[in-house]
Design an enzyme around this catalytic site. Structure first.
Site: not given
Ligand code: GLN
Length: 228
Positions: A90, A186, A123
């Site tokens: 990520c 993840h 998101r």
């Molecule tokens: N900040 C980044 C995004 O929202 C990465 C988030 C993350 O590593 N889970 O895309």
């Protein structure tokens, strides 16, 4: 000795990806391969001698601090050029690209992968499954990000998204270049997918590793895949 470098966990540790290092060490030790995890702070220089470098997910501000620290000396790019394994999750994946943009600013990335990351409009959270070329079964994980990632002409995706969003573009997840792997999974991804952990160990030691009796890990991975 397998040198596992866990990069900037105080910044890139938000989503529990630190477990990837523990899985690698455990599965190496089951093969009598000695492994050591070195936690490297953003205040310290990155060792040049790593066999496997790991980067995790993070909030935007922490990610930018990590990026600034990693620019010094281009150590990660040099290690990758020499064949070291890099697994970046990520935010870690995003900062390996050519460019990373927030709503207000644009930053040059580390340039290990030909991708650019830009802000998305929502998101992207939930279970994710990805079919890679590496295995004849999907890898599973959990994603939580808002940015989206576009592959450049030289980039190869890590895999095709079967469930979830991944890069958020073209039904693809991540990017891969030789031993450099970037993905939105993840989990930690190596706990959810033990076969991927073994593949990374094999790439790092440069030879096939013996099978182990890991019935519980296999059962867990299969159960996760059955939920796709
Ligand atoms: N900040 C980044 C995004 O929202 C990465 C988030 C993350 O590593 N889970 O895309």
């Amino acid at each position: 000795m397998l040198e596992i470098i866990r990069i900037h966990n105080e910044l890139l540790g938000t989503y529990g990806d630190r477990g990837n290092a523990d899985v690698l060490k455990f599965r190496a030790s089951q093969r009598k391969i000695k492994a050591r995890i070195s936690d490297i702070s953003y205040l310290d220089p990155l060792p040049k001698s790593g066999d496997i470098y790991l980067l995790g997910g993070a909030e935007d501000a922490a990610q930018l601090l990590s990026l600034t620290a990693l620019r010094k000396g281009s150590i990660l790019a040099r290690a990758a050029n020499k064949g070291a394994v890099v697994l970046a999750i990520c935010a870690g994946f995003q900062l390996l690209g050519n460019k990373y943009a927030t709503k207000d600013e644009e930053f040059a990335g580390l340039g290990l992968l030909d991708v650019i990351t830009t802000p998305g409009d929502k998101r992207l959270v939930g279970d994710i499954a990805v079919q890679t070329d590496l295995f004849d079964f999907p890898l599973t994980g959990f994603e939580n990000h808002s940015s989206v990632t576009t592959l450049g002409a030289d980039a190869k995706a890590f895999g095709r998204v079967l469930q979830g969003n991944g890069n958020g573009v073209a039904g693809l997840d991540g990017a891969v270049n030789r031993n450099v792997f970037g993905t939105y999974l993840h989990g930690p991804v190596l706990a959810r997918n033990p076969e991927f952990a073994d593949l990374l160990i094999e790439r790092a030691v440069g030879e096939p590793i013996s099978p182990i009796d890991d019935e519980l890990a296999q059962r867990y991975a299969k159960w996760r895949r059955a939920l796709i």
